[in-house]
Design a protein around this motif. Structure first.
Motif, mmCIF file in Angstrom:
data_model
loop_
_atom_site.group_PDB
_atom_site.id
_atom_site.type_symbol
_atom_site.label_atom_id
_atom_site.label_comp_id
_atom_site.label_asym_id
_atom_site.label_seq_id
_atom_site.Cartn_x
_atom_site.Cartn_y
_atom_site.Cartn_z
ATOM 1 N N CYS A 20 0.821 -1.206 0.000
ATOM 2 C CA CYS A 20 0.000 0.000 0.000
ATOM 3 C C CYS A 20 0.857 1.259 0.000
ATOM 4 O O CYS A 20 1.819 1.376 0.760
ATOM 5 N N SER A 70 -7.027 -5.738 -10.460
ATOM 6 C CA SER A 70 -7.669 -4.790 -11.369
ATOM 7 C C SER A 70 -7.375 -5.160 -12.817
ATOM 8 O O SER A 70 -6.370 -5.821 -13.123
ATOM 9 N N ARG A 102 -3.963 -0.783 -9.330
ATOM 10 C CA ARG A 102 -4.171 -0.698 -7.888
ATOM 11 C C ARG A 102 -2.920 -0.187 -7.184
ATOM 12 O O ARG A 102 -1.799 -0.598 -7.492
ATOM 13 N N TYR A 133 -3.399 0.857 -3.517
ATOM 14 C CA TYR A 133 -3.697 0.854 -2.083
ATOM 15 C C TYR A 133 -4.320 -0.476 -1.683
ATOM 16 O O TYR A 133 -4.948 -1.160 -2.485
ATOM 17 N N SER A 137 -6.786 -0.880 0.432
ATOM 18 C CA SER A 137 -8.208 -0.796 0.732
ATOM 19 C C SER A 137 -8.766 0.534 0.257
ATOM 20 O O SER A 137 -8.016 1.483 -0.021
ATOM 21 N N ASP A 138 -10.085 0.615 0.186
ATOM 22 C CA ASP A 138 -10.739 1.885 -0.155
ATOM 23 C C ASP A 138 -10.444 2.940 0.897
ATOM 24 O O ASP A 138 -10.329 4.132 0.593
ATOM 25 N N ARG A 139 -10.338 2.508 2.141
ATOM 26 C CA ARG A 139 -10.052 3.459 3.224
ATOM 27 C C ARG A 139 -8.714 4.139 3.013
ATOM 28 O O ARG A 139 -8.599 5.370 3.151
ATOM 29 N N ALA A 193 -7.092 4.407 0.152
ATOM 30 C CA ALA A 193 -7.170 5.208 -1.071
ATOM 31 C C ALA A 193 -7.794 6.569 -0.774
ATOM 32 O O ALA A 193 -7.309 7.606 -1.240
ATOM 33 N N THR A 194 -8.867 6.554 0.013
ATOM 34 C CA THR A 194 -9.533 7.810 0.371
ATOM 35 C C THR A 194 -8.617 8.694 1.200
ATOM 36 O O THR A 194 -8.519 9.912 0.972
#
Length: 216
Positions: A145, A158, A163, A165, A167-169, A171-172
């Protein structure tokens, strides 16, 4: 063969530690057993000595991800091959309880648990699963990550190998941090007035400044 399922064994183990944050959740027999998920028959073999052994395997698996993430394809393969040699797998045909329309088992390949101890069984499955993923999709599908200070391992599934990261967390969080950094940079820039510096003097054709006229 359930490649994603087996390769996830490696990801789960690597991500029990966050070296940058100094966090480690692999501190007890119960934590080791949790890694096995639904495979409770293998988890029950876990003993106190497996905590230390699992940590050793974890460090070696993280080295594979680090080499892959750093672009050293040969090193990643060599490190993974050493794990495969030390922890060989036992392929097994399995049908579980699933049946097709004719009432026959849906035969498929599984990796049988190693009988000697919990660490050997888990390491064998994790290494083989990661090897299948690497040879099927490429070394660059193994990543760490980019959201500092996370550095969790992930498998890039993907379609365009994009990709970054775990997780989405993350990435955000990374996107928000980048946005705030841009805003700070914009705020620090001096505002342009569009006017020349009052102290600047006109220059000659050669680029030299004209001398200021002396007062009388």
């Amino acid at each position: 063969m359930e490649l994603a399922y087996y390769s996830d064994y490696a990801v789960r183990l690597v991500n029990t530690e966050e070296p940058v944050r100094g966090k480690d959740t692999l501190t007890s027999v119960e934590a080791v057993r949790d890694l096995f998920g639904a495979n409770q028959s293998a988890a029950r073999r876990t003993a106190d000595a497996d905590v230390t052994r699992f940590r050793s395997v974890r460090a070696r698996l993280r080295s594979v991800f680090e080499a892959a993430d750093g672009g050293d394809e040969t090193l990643a393969v060599d490190l993974l091959n050493s794990l495969l040699l030390e922890f060989p797998v036992s392929p097994q045909i399995s049908g579980h309880d699933f049946r097709d329309d004719d009432g026959r088992p849906l035969w498929h390949m599984h990796l049988a648990d190693h009988p000697s101890n919990a660490t050997a069984g888990y390491a064998a499955i994790a290494a083989m699963g990661l090897a299948f993923h690497l040879t099927e999709y490429g070394v660059d599908r193994l990543g760490l990550c980019e959201a500092s200070p996370c550095r969790n391992a992930y498998l890039d599934t993907s379609t365009n190998r994009s990709r970054r990261y775990c997780s989405d967390r993350c990435a955000t969080r990374a996107n928000v941090a980048a946005y705030r950094a841009r805003k700070r940079l914009e705020a620090d820039r001096p505002e342009s007035t569009g006017r020349a510096d009052d102290s600047a003097q006109p220059a000659t054709a050669s680029g030299e400044r004209r001398p200021e006229p002396r007062g009388r």
